[in-house]
Design an enzyme around this catalytic site. Structure first.
Site, PDB file in Angstrom:
ATOM      1  N   ASP A   1       0.735  -1.143  -0.065  1.00 59.07           N
ATOM      2  CA  ASP A   1       0.011   0.166  -0.112  1.00 59.07           C
ATOM      3  C   ASP A   1       0.680   1.425   0.095  1.00 59.07           C
ATOM      4  O   ASP A   1       1.995   1.248   0.484  1.00 59.07           O
ATOM      5  CB  ASP A   1      -1.094  -0.141   1.290  1.00 59.07           C
ATOM      6  CG  ASP A   1      -1.923  -1.106   1.147  1.00 59.07           C
ATOM      7  OD1 ASP A   1      -1.870  -1.793   0.435  1.00 59.07           O
ATOM      8  OD2 ASP A   1      -2.951  -0.934   2.055  1.00 59.07           O
TER       9      ASP A   1
ATOM     10  N   HIS B   1       3.905  -2.229   2.931  1.00 56.24           N
ATOM     11  CA  HIS B   1       3.978  -0.800   2.603  1.00 56.24           C
ATOM     12  C   HIS B   1       5.346  -0.448   1.889  1.00 56.24           C
ATOM     13  O   HIS B   1       6.332  -0.542   2.359  1.00 56.24           O
ATOM     14  CB  HIS B   1       3.814   0.237   3.706  1.00 56.24           C
ATOM     15  CG  HIS B   1       2.379  -0.028   4.411  1.00 56.24           C
ATOM     16  ND1 HIS B   1       2.187  -0.898   5.088  1.00 56.24           N
ATOM     17  CD2 HIS B   1       1.337   0.717   4.282  1.00 56.24           C
ATOM     18  CE1 HIS B   1       0.936  -0.887   5.755  1.00 56.24           C
ATOM     19  NE2 HIS B   1       0.425   0.063   5.189  1.00 56.24           N
TER      20      HIS B   1
HETATM   21 ZN    ZN Z   1      -2.919   3.462   3.058  1.00 59.96          ZN
END
Ligand code: ZN
Length: 410
Positions: free
Chosen positions: A231, A372
């Site tokens: 993400d 991430h």
């Molecule tokens: Zn996010």
């Protein structure tokens, strides 16, 4: 038994002319009530970076220190960047929403910098008095046509005139000088930021047409499979992650933020070419359940469009920002909502070895894992995770492939 997942897209794309890209610094902080997402560029030009960090610090501190009694609030800062010849143009847009006010507050801040002269420009450096004078009637016409509903008519003449001091907020792109007014300057606030244009010299170049054919990967239905998801990117680490995945015959799913796509075009193309899936994680990483219908569809559609333009691929998957979902979001966003089974907590755990061991200890067949791609430690953790899991027989597939594999099994 093999199931061949064959996806070939022959797509003609437009690839942009090469640009120097600044690195993006991303700050995401949140708890149940307060959500902060800030993206800003690091240009490595001291003057420009100082302007930017002063602005960000002011907005951030004011947001943190004010409204202490307010329960739910959000700060979002995004930016756009353009390099036209020797000019760098940066526009920062801040959005503050608090639950005690009907409308969010939007504000724009701009910097135009001349690299040759090492100088932050005013509009007067780009446009002479005569040209400005000749543009005044056209600016007024645009203003009335575009913003009729919210204009304060008696303010128009005091703001749109030949006094250059009125135009502190402006940006440039290859066609236009864009002049901005923040809400309440000429309007009653029911409109968002006002944007007017004056034609600028045209540098458009002939763009090359290319095609991307994604990798075809065979998967073994007998073996366990997991979906790694990433993400908040793309970032400077994304390309390294993509190459690392490829080394282990792995693909992942990248839920990207639309406003970063333009500056990482090459990364997105490579991501797609290597067989990874691209999903939608909104345009500005706003707290989507709080947005009105128009702003929500803009957050989703702009991201769909930019991914399509760069890669030729139209995302089918969506990951909600802050993991925050409600029924309206599910109804209005016509994409598959993808949550996760395992949170690596790479946003919180600073030690990559701990991220790796935590992740390795909990993974099982069919899991979706959230990471991430904005942290170097995530890359380093993957350097440990990928070979270990591969040795254990795991396959690394995209979310859509995982759904397909599991459907076949179930
Ligand atoms: Zn996010």
């Amino acid at each position: 038994m093999y199931k061949k997942i064959l996806i070939i897209f022959l797509i003609f794309l437009i690839s942009g002319c090469s640009k120097e890209k600044p690195k993006t610094k991303t700050v995401i902080e949140y708890d149940d009530d307060v959500k902060i997402a800030i993206n800003y560029p690091i240009t490595n030009i001291r003057k420009v970076d100082n302007y930017i960090s002063n602005y960000i610090d002011n907005v951030y501190n004011e947001f943190k220190n004010n409204n202490d009694e307010i329960k739910s609030k959000e700060l979002n800062i995004s930016y756009s960047y353009d390099l036209i010849d020797n000019y760098i143009s940066i526009t920062l847009t801040s959005f503050i929403s608090v639950n005690t006010e009907a409308h969010p507050t939007n504000e724009v801040y701009t910097i135009v910098y001349d690299k040759n002269k090492n100088k932050v420009l005013t509009l007067g450096n780009l446009i002479n008095d005569n040209l400005l004078k000749s543009e005044i009637p056209k600016l007024k016409k645009q203003l009335i046509e575009k913003y009729k509903s919210c204009l304060i008519l008696e303010r128009i003449d005091s703001k749109i005139n030949t006094d250059l001091k009125n135009y502190n907020l402006f940006s440039i792109d290859k066609n236009n000088i864009n002049i901005f007014f923040n809400p309440y300057e000429i309007t009653n606030g029911s409109c968002n930021i006002i944007s007017l244009t004056i034609p600028f010299k045209n540098n458009s170049k002939i763009e090359e047409v290319i095609e991307i054919v994604p990798n075809i990967i065979d998967f073994d239905l007998e073996k366990p499979a997991i979906a790694l998801t990433f993400d908040d990117g793309p970032s400077v680490y994304t390309k390294k992650i993509i190459k690392l995945l490829k080394k282990y015959d792995a693909v992942g799913t990248f839920f990207i933020i639309g406003n970063k796509a333009e500056q990482y075009k090459d990364t997105l193309k490579l991501m797609y070419e290597y067989g990874n899936e691209i999903g939608n994680h909104s345009y500005d990483h706003k707290w989507l359940t709080k947005l009105n219908d128009d702003d929500l569809s803009e957050e989703i559609n702009k991201t769909q469009n930019i991914i399509k333009t760069i890669t030729g691929f139209t995302p089918k998957l969506f990951r909600p920002t802050y993991g925050s979902v409600n029924n309206r979001l599910k109804k209005d966003i016509n994409l598959d909502f993808i949550m996760w089974d395992i949170d690596t907590r790479d946003w919180e755990i600073k030690d990559y070895k701990k991220i790796a061991s935590k992740t390795l200890s909990s993974i099982k067949d069919g899991d979706i894992i959230i990471m991430h791609d904005i942290h170097e430690r995530t890359y380093k953790a993957l350097e440990i995770i990928l070979p270990k899991l591969k040795k254990q027989g795991f396959q690394f597939v995209t979310v859509s492939q995982l759904k397909e594999l599991k459907d076949v099994i179930n």
